[in-house]
Enzyme design. Structure first.
Site, PDB file in Angstrom:
ATOM      1  N   ALA A 150       0.708  -1.332  -0.015  1.00  0.00           N
ATOM      2  CA  ALA A 150      -0.084  -0.007   0.090  1.00  0.00           C
ATOM      3  C   ALA A 150       0.924   1.218  -0.090  1.00  0.00           C
ATOM      4  CB  ALA A 150      -0.986  -0.021   1.367  1.00  0.00           C
ATOM      5  N   GLU A 169      10.277   3.440   6.622  1.00  0.00           N
ATOM      6  CA  GLU A 169       9.790   1.955   6.773  1.00  0.00           C
ATOM      7  C   GLU A 169      10.730   1.594   8.327  1.00  0.00           C
ATOM      8  OE1 GLU A 169       8.070  -0.611   5.783  1.00  0.00           O
ATOM      9  OE2 GLU A 169       9.244  -1.700   7.468  1.00  0.00           O
ATOM     10  N   ASN A 177       4.201  -7.269   5.191  1.00  0.00           N
ATOM     11  CA  ASN A 177       3.367  -8.595   5.091  1.00  0.00           C
ATOM     12  C   ASN A 177       3.306  -8.697   3.395  1.00  0.00           C
ATOM     13  OD1 ASN A 177       2.820  -9.680   7.303  1.00  0.00           O
ATOM     14  ND2 ASN A 177       0.882  -9.228   7.594  1.00  0.00           N
ATOM     15  N   GLY A 184      -2.522 -14.557  -5.097  1.00  0.00           N
ATOM     16  CA  GLY A 184      -2.668 -13.638  -6.265  1.00  0.00           C
ATOM     17  C   GLY A 184      -3.633 -12.324  -5.761  1.00  0.00           C
ATOM     18  N   HIS A 380      -6.353 -18.388   8.952  1.00  0.00           N
ATOM     19  CA  HIS A 380      -6.087 -18.934   7.882  1.00  0.00           C
ATOM     20  C   HIS A 380      -6.174 -20.666   8.080  1.00  0.00           C
ATOM     21  CE1 HIS A 380      -4.700 -20.102   3.953  1.00  0.00           C
ATOM     22  NE2 HIS A 380      -4.727 -18.996   3.647  1.00  0.00           N
ATOM     23  N   GLU A 393      -3.974 -20.464  -0.472  1.00  0.00           N
ATOM     24  CA  GLU A 393      -5.326 -20.846  -0.690  1.00  0.00           C
ATOM     25  C   GLU A 393      -5.381 -21.278  -2.148  1.00  0.00           C
ATOM     26  OE1 GLU A 393      -8.534 -18.900   1.328  1.00  0.00           O
ATOM     27  OE2 GLU A 393      -8.596 -18.038  -0.687  1.00  0.00           O
ATOM     28  N   ARG A 396      -5.425 -24.783  -3.366  1.00  0.00           N
ATOM     29  CA  ARG A 396      -6.927 -25.423  -3.141  1.00  0.00           C
ATOM     30  C   ARG A 396      -7.698 -25.166  -4.466  1.00  0.00           C
ATOM     31  NH1 ARG A 396      -8.841 -23.270   1.725  1.00  0.00           N
ATOM     32  NH2 ARG A 396      -6.931 -22.240   2.184  1.00  0.00           N
ATOM     33  N   ARG A 417     -12.505 -18.695   4.335  1.00  0.00           N
ATOM     34  CA  ARG A 417     -11.365 -19.266   5.134  1.00  0.00           C
ATOM     35  C   ARG A 417     -11.816 -19.580   6.634  1.00  0.00           C
ATOM     36  NH1 ARG A 417      -6.721 -14.903   3.435  1.00  0.00           N
ATOM     37  NH2 ARG A 417      -6.398 -15.944   1.481  1.00  0.00           N
ATOM     38  N   HIS A 522      -4.202 -14.680  10.677  1.00  0.00           N
ATOM     39  CA  HIS A 522      -3.694 -14.244   9.276  1.00  0.00           C
ATOM     40  C   HIS A 522      -3.978 -12.693   8.807  1.00  0.00           C
ATOM     41  CE1 HIS A 522      -2.311 -14.921   5.393  1.00  0.00           C
ATOM     42  NE2 HIS A 522      -3.564 -14.618   4.759  1.00  0.00           N
ATOM     43  N   HIS A 523      -5.057 -12.397   9.255  1.00  0.00           N
ATOM     44  CA  HIS A 523      -5.339 -10.924   8.679  1.00  0.00           C
ATOM     45  C   HIS A 523      -6.372 -10.334   9.717  1.00  0.00           C
ATOM     46  CE1 HIS A 523      -5.450  -8.324   5.170  1.00  0.00           C
ATOM     47  NE2 HIS A 523      -6.784  -7.960   5.788  1.00  0.00           N
ATOM     48  N   GLU A 552      -4.001  -2.770   4.962  1.00  0.00           N
ATOM     49  CA  GLU A 552      -4.561  -3.439   6.161  1.00  0.00           C
ATOM     50  C   GLU A 552      -4.561  -2.776   7.457  1.00  0.00           C
ATOM     51  OE1 GLU A 552      -2.474  -7.344   6.457  1.00  0.00           O
ATOM     52  OE2 GLU A 552      -3.732  -7.774   8.236  1.00  0.00           O
ATOM     53  N   ARG A 562     -12.066 -11.960   5.069  1.00  0.00           N
ATOM     54  CA  ARG A 562     -11.333 -11.421   3.751  1.00  0.00           C
ATOM     55  C   ARG A 562     -11.295 -12.426   2.818  1.00  0.00           C
ATOM     56  NH1 ARG A 562      -6.487 -11.767   1.867  1.00  0.00           N
ATOM     57  NH2 ARG A 562      -5.291 -12.193   3.425  1.00  0.00           N
ATOM     58  N   GLY A 565      -6.771 -13.017  -1.944  1.00  0.00           N
ATOM     59  CA  GLY A 565      -6.701 -12.232  -3.225  1.00  0.00           C
ATOM     60  C   GLY A 565      -7.362 -10.914  -3.081  1.00  0.00           C
ATOM     61  N   ALA A 567      -6.716  -8.758  -0.535  1.00  0.00           N
ATOM     62  CA  ALA A 567      -5.894  -7.820  -0.020  1.00  0.00           C
ATOM     63  C   ALA A 567      -4.805  -7.093  -0.638  1.00  0.00           C
ATOM     64  CB  ALA A 567      -5.119  -8.599   1.405  1.00  0.00           C
ATOM     65  N   VAL A 568      -4.433  -8.031  -1.761  1.00  0.00           N
ATOM     66  CA  VAL A 568      -3.563  -7.376  -2.712  1.00  0.00           C
ATOM     67  C   VAL A 568      -4.264  -6.330  -3.543  1.00  0.00           C
ATOM     68  CG1 VAL A 568      -1.805  -7.819  -4.526  1.00  0.00           C
ATOM     69  CG2 VAL A 568      -1.639  -9.270  -2.485  1.00  0.00           C
TER      70      VAL A 568
HETATM   71  C1  LIG Z   1       1.631 -15.231   4.661  1.00  0.00           C
HETATM   72  C2  LIG Z   1       0.954 -14.104   4.074  1.00  0.00           C
HETATM   73  C3  LIG Z   1       0.173 -14.531   2.685  1.00  0.00           C
HETATM   74  C4  LIG Z   1      -0.617 -13.604   2.214  1.00  0.00           C
HETATM   75  N1  LIG Z   1      -1.120 -14.178   0.913  1.00  0.00           N
HETATM   76  C5  LIG Z   1      -1.977 -13.047   0.036  1.00  0.00           C
HETATM   77  C6  LIG Z   1      -2.330 -13.366  -1.025  1.00  0.00           C
HETATM   78  O1  LIG Z   1      -2.046 -14.244  -1.758  1.00  0.00           O
HETATM   79  N2  LIG Z   1      -3.361 -12.522  -1.528  1.00  0.00           N
HETATM   80  C7  LIG Z   1      -3.647 -11.294  -0.941  1.00  0.00           C
HETATM   81  O2  LIG Z   1      -4.587 -10.656  -1.481  1.00  0.00           O
HETATM   82  N3  LIG Z   1      -3.581 -11.074   0.289  1.00  0.00           N
HETATM   83  C8  LIG Z   1      -2.372 -12.047   0.976  1.00  0.00           C
HETATM   84  N4  LIG Z   1      -2.171 -11.508   2.139  1.00  0.00           N
HETATM   85  C9  LIG Z   1      -2.533 -10.443   2.852  1.00  0.00           C
HETATM   86  C10 LIG Z   1      -1.627  -9.130   2.440  1.00  0.00           C
HETATM   87  O3  LIG Z   1      -0.268  -9.928   1.952  1.00  0.00           O
HETATM   88  C11 LIG Z   1      -1.599  -8.165   3.234  1.00  0.00           C
HETATM   89  O4  LIG Z   1      -2.909  -7.742   3.743  1.00  0.00           O
HETATM   90  C12 LIG Z   1      -1.123  -6.846   2.496  1.00  0.00           C
HETATM   91  O5  LIG Z   1       0.228  -7.151   1.745  1.00  0.00           O
HETATM   92  C13 LIG Z   1      -0.894  -5.767   3.417  1.00  0.00           C
HETATM   93  O6  LIG Z   1      -0.185  -4.520   2.860  1.00  0.00           O
HETATM   94  P1  LIG Z   1       0.009  -3.347   3.432  1.00  0.00           P
HETATM   95  O7  LIG Z   1       0.838  -2.482   2.596  1.00  0.00           O
HETATM   96  O8  LIG Z   1      -1.123  -2.817   3.986  1.00  0.00           O
HETATM   97  O9  LIG Z   1       0.942  -3.661   4.739  1.00  0.00           O
HETATM   98  P2  LIG Z   1       2.226  -4.473   4.556  1.00  0.00           P
HETATM   99  O10 LIG Z   1       2.772  -5.110   3.504  1.00  0.00           O
HETATM  100  O11 LIG Z   1       2.425  -5.628   6.034  1.00  0.00           O
HETATM  101  O12 LIG Z   1       3.354  -3.297   5.061  1.00  0.00           O
HETATM  102  C14 LIG Z   1       3.352  -2.548   6.277  1.00  0.00           C
HETATM  103  C15 LIG Z   1       4.790  -1.987   6.562  1.00  0.00           C
HETATM  104  O13 LIG Z   1       4.812  -1.081   7.366  1.00  0.00           O
HETATM  105  C16 LIG Z   1       5.862  -1.072   8.089  1.00  0.00           C
HETATM  106  N5  LIG Z   1       5.532  -0.541   9.720  1.00  0.00           N
HETATM  107  C17 LIG Z   1       4.803  -0.704  10.549  1.00  0.00           C
HETATM  108  N6  LIG Z   1       4.779  -0.052  11.687  1.00  0.00           N
HETATM  109  C18 LIG Z   1       5.809   1.163  11.223  1.00  0.00           C
HETATM  110  C19 LIG Z   1       6.268   2.343  11.737  1.00  0.00           C
HETATM  111  N7  LIG Z   1       5.839   2.581  13.222  1.00  0.00           N
HETATM  112  N8  LIG Z   1       6.911   3.144  11.108  1.00  0.00           N
HETATM  113  C20 LIG Z   1       7.498   2.908   9.948  1.00  0.00           C
HETATM  114  N9  LIG Z   1       7.175   1.436   9.304  1.00  0.00           N
HETATM  115  C21 LIG Z   1       6.185   0.877   9.854  1.00  0.00           C
HETATM  116  C22 LIG Z   1       6.008  -2.496   8.397  1.00  0.00           C
HETATM  117  O14 LIG Z   1       7.274  -2.718   8.757  1.00  0.00           O
HETATM  118  C23 LIG Z   1       5.872  -3.064   6.881  1.00  0.00           C
HETATM  119  O15 LIG Z   1       6.985  -2.932   6.162  1.00  0.00           O
HETATM  120  C24 LIG Z   1      -1.023 -12.404   2.856  1.00  0.00           C
HETATM  121  C25 LIG Z   1      -0.406 -12.366   4.061  1.00  0.00           C
HETATM  122  C26 LIG Z   1       0.388 -12.930   4.798  1.00  0.00           C
HETATM  123  C27 LIG Z   1       0.866 -12.591   6.074  1.00  0.00           C
END
Ligand SMILES: Cc1cc2nc3c(=O)[nH]c(=O)nc-3n(C[C@H](O)[C@H](O)[C@H](O)COP(=O)(O)OP(=O)(O)OC[C@H]3O[C@@H](n4cnc5c(N)ncnc54)[C@H](O)[C@@H]3O)c2cc1C
Length: 587
Positions: A150, A169, A177, A184, A380, A393, A396, A417, A522-523, A552, A562, A565, A567-568
């Site tokens: 994001a 970061e 995550n 996907g 999950h 997932e 499956r 899930r 998981h989420h 997230e 959720r 797929g 969340a991405v």
């Molecule tokens: C194992 C796993 C598999 C998944 N597979 C899928 C999938 O296939 N498809 C799908 O749609 N979703 C999937 N998800 C969910 C999805 O990956 C996440 O919901 C999504 O990537 C979250 O993105 P984000 O950018 O919101 O946060 P994140 O990608 O989690 O990034 C947040 C960032 O903020 C940083 N941060 C936190 N606090 C601070 C702070 N105080 N100061 C500075 N930096 C900070 C963290 O270090 C991190 O790098 C999966 C999740 C997991 C855990």
């Protein structure tokens, strides 16, 4: 306060390194000079190192072979060897978020040192004195906290609008995550669906997401997600990320999970594919990324967000900005916070990165934001219990089945899930096995990774598979025969799985692979309230000027559950919206 770095307390490896039983000269450490090798099991398979010793010091450490995850374990591979040389010891901090890779490097170096006859335990690390932090002020147009998908989508978009963007970061690497996402990205009415002859619509995507989320979702946000999903796929193409394979994920009426393929047509993990491409796009567009910098506070002035306070190893930062975007992810890596909102999840493992600790929630709370669905935390169903690794997932969706400890199927594998998790928990031992075959293995680098990491065990025959699973071979054979008959008839009479005409793989090609799974945290579906422009809302439902959030850390898109797929899709769609609107606000 003036910046002052104190000199290292110990200046010479010779003075602090311990003695070895080998040769060498001098009064301090004595090593048997030479080149030594060591190896250990990393996250992606065997990791090998080469250690060069002079008579008195560890001269160099090189990782010569590894299959660590790009963007996660690779950071440990890049940084730990030098840290070990600097400390003249393996007693160094692991790279946060890359613990398994870090520990593997330390174990491999230990093996090499022991081969040289070194008493590794006696090597006390060179310690640097405390660093006095300088106070530093920066002025930017848009500051973004959290460099996951994001944050990077927002940063690229705001930079494309010509803004000066700072992305903060706290981890030593970008990705959060997002790097872990293996399945996907859902999107409807895309060019890739059309090419594959898949009929889908924005309305159907909205309907599936609302149903999957038990209608707790904010429908306006869901519609925004669905309407902007196809253009998000096109935008990813424009930055060099091609999600051109379309598969099925749980809770989706049609195939809409978009995934990348490698040059041989094998499916890749979506997150570890996207993150380096997004990181490069940030660099190309001039986004400044500060790693190992933790935001602690949103600076508010007259009810408006005007910057953030943050801390790095060397500085206390005040970042003045015209607009602020919070993209810190959820709180699934903070088990205390999870239990606070959902006590029944005490004791569960988590699939989340250790830095996903809800910092954004706390900062937004202090800034007067409102929250929604905080107790909606997803477990999950298919998680490896020893380390929280997720078995995606999409396996499956592609044809993998779940079998219990009695050798029997027990659920429609592609239900949502929450339902599949409950069905696993209801089985003997509250665990189950996920089964794939060689056809799936050959086509998926994701499955090959699970095998290399030792999660999945190979079995040449159904009888061998029964031994791996410790179940009765005759019962398992009956289950597999029944599944083959279901596939042939395209009807799952017992559990009502309705995608048998579409499943890509029929589990008819030995050898087989099995992994024991159970549910894990998981989420976190709940989070800060936003509107469809990604503006943060206060407790009266008013926009907090200058404050945006995406991904997230926000609530409302996914409701009570959720879909895989989504969340991405959420992070790319709302990341872009937040970036565009924060840039417009910063005019
Ligand atoms: C194992 C796993 C598999 C998944 N597979 C899928 C999938 O296939 N498809 C799908 O749609 N979703 C999937 N998800 C969910 C999805 O990956 C996440 O919901 C999504 O990537 C979250 O993105 P984000 O950018 O919101 O946060 P994140 O990608 O989690 O990034 C947040 C960032 O903020 C940083 N941060 C936190 N606090 C601070 C702070 N105080 N100061 C500075 N930096 C900070 C963290 O270090 C991190 O790098 C999966 C999740 C997991 C855990």
């Amino acid at each position: 306060m003036k910046f002052k770095k104190l000199a290292a307390l110990a200046v010479s490896a010779m003075l602090i390194a311990g003695c070895s039983t080998g040769g060498g000269t001098g009064d301090g450490a004595t090593f048997k000079a030479g080149t030594y090798e060591g190896s250990a099991a990393g996250f992606g398979g065997d990791l090998k190192v080469e250690v060069v010793l002079s008579d008195e010091a560890i001269d160099s450490v090189t990782v010569t072979e590894n299959s660590e995850t790009e963007g996660i374990g690779s950071k440990a591979v890049e940084t730990l060897p030098q840290a070990i040389v600097d400390a003249q010891s393996v007693d160094v901090d692991s790279v946060s978020g890359a613990t398994v890779s870090s520990e593997a490097i330390k174990a491999a170096v230990t093996m090499a040192l022991e081969a040289a006859g070194v008493d590794v335990a006696s090597l006390k690390p060179v310690v640097s004195g405390p660093v006095e932090k300088e106070d530093k002020t920066m002025d930017v147009d848009v500051v973004i906290v959290g460099a996951g998908g994001a944050g990077m989508s927002a940063a690229i978009t705001a930079a494309e609008e010509g803004k000066k963007v700072l992305l903060i970061e706290k981890a030593p690497m970008v990705g959060g995550n997002t790097s872990r996402a293996t399945g996907g990205m859902n999107a409807a009415e895309t060019k890739y669906q059309k090419e594959a002859g898949i009929e889908d619509s924005v309305d159907l995507f909205v309907e599936d997401t609302m149903t999957g989320g038990h209608n707790l979702n904010n429908e306006e946000l869901v519609r925004t997600l669905a309407e902007n999903s196809a253009s998000a796929i096109d935008w990813l193409d424009s930055i060099g990320a091609h999600l051109n394979d379309v598969g099925k994920a749980g809770g989706a009426s049609v195939s809409r999970s978009h995934r990348p393929l490698d040059e041989n047509g094998k499916i890749l993990s979506v997150g570890s594919y996207l993150v380096p491409i997004m990181e490069k796009a940030c660099a190309d567009k001039g986004v400044e990324i500060m790693l190992e910098t933790e935001a602690t506070e949103i600076i508010m002035k007259d009810g408006q967000a005007v910057g953030v306070k943050a801390e790095s190893k060397t500085a206390n930062l005040t970042v003045n900005a015209k607009s602020v975007i919070i993209t810190t992810g959820g709180f699934g890596g903070n088990l205390d916070m999870v239990v606070e909102y959902k006590p029944e999840l005490k004791g569960y493992v988590t699939t989340n990165a250790p830095t996903i600790t809800g910092d954004g929630i706390k900062m937004l709370e202090a800034a007067g934001a409102d929250f929604v669905d905080m107790d909606q935390i997803q477990i999950h169903p298919t998680v490896v219990q020893s380390n929280g690794a997720l078995i995606t997932e999409s396996l499956r969706g592609d044809g993998a089945i779940l079998i219990n400890n009695e050798g029997k199927r027990f659920t429609n594998e592609i239900l949502t899930r929450d339902v599949v998790s409950a069905n696993v928990i209801a089985q003997p031992g509250s665990t189950a096995w996920l089964i794939v075959d060689d056809a799936m293995y050959q086509d998926s680098t994701v499955i090959q990774g699970y095998v290399n990491k030792g999660y999945m065990t190979k079995a040449d025959t159904i009888e061998d598979l029964a031994k791996v699973m410790n179940v009765d071979a005759a019962v398992l054979q009956e289950t597999m025969d029944a599944w083959a008959a279901d596939i042939a008839a395209q009807t799952d009479a017992e559990f009502g799985r309705d995608d048998l005409a579409e499943v890509k793989y029929h589990l008819d090609t030995a050898p087989y692979y099995a992994v024991m799974i159970a549910p894990g945290i998981h989420h976190t579906m709940g989070g800060v309230k936003i509107d469809t422009s990604a503006e943060v809302l206060d407790k009266d439902g008013n926009v907090i000027p200058g404050l945006f959030a995406a991904g997230e850390v926000t609530g409302g898109v996914h409701g009570g559950n959720r879909l895989g797929g989504n969340a991405v899709a959420d992070i790319v769609v709302f990341g872009r919206i937040a970036g565009a609107n924060a840039a417009a606000y910063a005019k």
